[in-house]
Design a protein around this motif. Sequence first.
Motif, PDB file in Angstrom:
ATOM      1  N   GLY A 149       6.406  37.779  42.671  1.00 21.39           N
ATOM      2  CA  GLY A 149       5.381  38.951  42.352  1.00 21.39           C
ATOM      3  C   GLY A 149       5.905  40.273  41.946  1.00 21.39           C
ATOM      4  O   GLY A 149       5.275  41.435  41.656  1.00 21.39           O
ATOM      5  N   LEU A 150       7.205  40.548  42.122  1.00 24.33           N
ATOM      6  CA  LEU A 150       7.866  41.848  42.079  1.00 24.33           C
ATOM      7  C   LEU A 150       7.681  42.394  40.781  1.00 24.33           C
ATOM      8  O   LEU A 150       7.513  43.519  40.435  1.00 24.33           O
ATOM      9  CB  LEU A 150       9.356  41.586  42.565  1.00 24.33           C
ATOM     10  N   LYS A 155       5.327  46.797  37.275  1.00 20.17           N
ATOM     11  CA  LYS A 155       4.917  47.139  36.295  1.00 20.17           C
ATOM     12  C   LYS A 155       3.573  47.786  36.427  1.00 20.17           C
ATOM     13  O   LYS A 155       3.079  48.711  35.772  1.00 20.17           O
ATOM     14  CB  LYS A 155       4.245  45.699  35.583  1.00 20.17           C
ATOM     15  N   GLN A 156       2.952  47.565  37.635  1.00 17.41           N
ATOM     16  CA  GLN A 156       1.846  48.366  38.121  1.00 17.41           C
ATOM     17  C   GLN A 156       2.182  49.628  38.366  1.00 17.41           C
ATOM     18  O   GLN A 156       1.534  50.628  38.147  1.00 17.41           O
ATOM     19  CB  GLN A 156       1.005  47.801  39.332  1.00 17.41           C
ATOM     20  N   LEU A 157       3.240  49.884  39.097  1.00 20.09           N
ATOM     21  CA  LEU A 157       3.744  50.996  39.642  1.00 20.09           C
ATOM     22  C   LEU A 157       4.301  52.050  38.565  1.00 20.09           C
ATOM     23  O   LEU A 157       3.615  53.288  38.499  1.00 20.09           O
ATOM     24  CB  LEU A 157       4.975  51.068  40.560  1.00 20.09           C
ATOM     25  N   GLN A 164      14.540  46.487  33.082  1.00 13.92           N
ATOM     26  CA  GLN A 164      15.742  46.385  33.519  1.00 13.92           C
ATOM     27  C   GLN A 164      16.173  45.542  34.985  1.00 13.92           C
ATOM     28  O   GLN A 164      17.390  45.207  35.212  1.00 13.92           O
ATOM     29  CB  GLN A 164      16.552  47.948  33.870  1.00 13.92           C
ATOM     30  N   ILE A 165      14.943  45.290  35.560  1.00 22.25           N
ATOM     31  CA  ILE A 165      15.002  44.475  36.760  1.00 22.25           C
ATOM     32  C   ILE A 165      14.858  42.844  36.500  1.00 22.25           C
ATOM     33  O   ILE A 165      13.606  42.760  35.997  1.00 22.25           O
ATOM     34  CB  ILE A 165      14.191  44.843  37.803  1.00 22.25           C
ATOM     35  N   VAL A 166      15.794  42.098  36.735  1.00 24.54           N
ATOM     36  CA  VAL A 166      15.641  40.773  36.520  1.00 24.54           C
ATOM     37  C   VAL A 166      15.602  40.033  37.792  1.00 24.54           C
ATOM     38  O   VAL A 166      16.124  40.268  38.618  1.00 24.54           O
ATOM     39  CB  VAL A 166      16.696  40.226  35.713  1.00 24.54           C
ATOM     40  N   VAL A 167      14.438  39.323  38.026  1.00 27.55           N
ATOM     41  CA  VAL A 167      14.063  38.639  39.574  1.00 27.55           C
ATOM     42  C   VAL A 167      14.173  37.280  39.426  1.00 27.55           C
ATOM     43  O   VAL A 167      13.596  36.359  38.525  1.00 27.55           O
ATOM     44  CB  VAL A 167      12.840  39.188  39.903  1.00 27.55           C
TER      45      VAL A 167
END
Length: 200
Positions: A149-150, A155-157, A164-167
Motif C-alpha cells: 500500500g505504500l 500518491k495520496q500525500l 521515483q519510488i519502486v516498492v
Amino acid sequence: MLFHYHLWTPRVEETEKFYASLGFQVSQRIGKKDGEFESFAPPLDWDDFRDQSIQFRIIEMKRGATNITFGYGKKVMFDHIGFLVSEEEKVDVLERAEEIGLTVQSNERRTFIHTPYGFRIELQDHFDAVQSLYENRIHRLNIETKTEGLEEVLKQLFDCPVSQIVVTESDHTQLTLVNLMGDCAISSTDPNGIQIILSK
C-alpha cells in the motif's frame, strides 16, 4: 522533489569513503565524545579523530540535488526518505497526512511523517539542504516493505504518483537500490548492501 535518504550503519567511515568516491562532499559530522555532542566537520578528516571513540549521530553528504545522511547503529537500518517542498506544498501534504491518519512530528528544521511501512518521510523546506535543484538528482529508489500500500499512500500525500519510488514486498523493510543522475554509467554496492547506480 525526492532528494534524501538516511541510514543507520556500523560501517560509518566506510560509508563516508564510498560516497565520497562518487563525488559526495561532507557538509557536517556530529558525534558524541565523552558524553557530549561535538562537531567534527571538515576541514577535519578521519585521521584527526578516528581513535577518539566517537559515536556519530549524523554525517551529512551532498552531491547536487542529492543529500544523504547516516549515523552509527549496531546494524544497518533504513530510517527515512526526504522530499524537498515549498512551504505551501508542506502545508498541503501535512493536511493530507492527517486526513489519512498518519502521525506528524515537526520542529524548526524539518518535519517527519510516520508511516506504517517501517520508515519515515521527511518534508524539508530549507533549500540549503542541497547544493543544486537540478544537477545529480535521484532517479529512483527501490524499497522493500513488509506491508503493501505504500505507493497509494505516497500518491495520496503528494496528490500524484511518486514514480521515483519502486516498492516490493519483503519480510523486512530496507532500501535496496538507489539510481542517481551521473555523468557516466556506474554500478556498485555501498558498504550497507545498497546497490548504487549512476546513469544519465
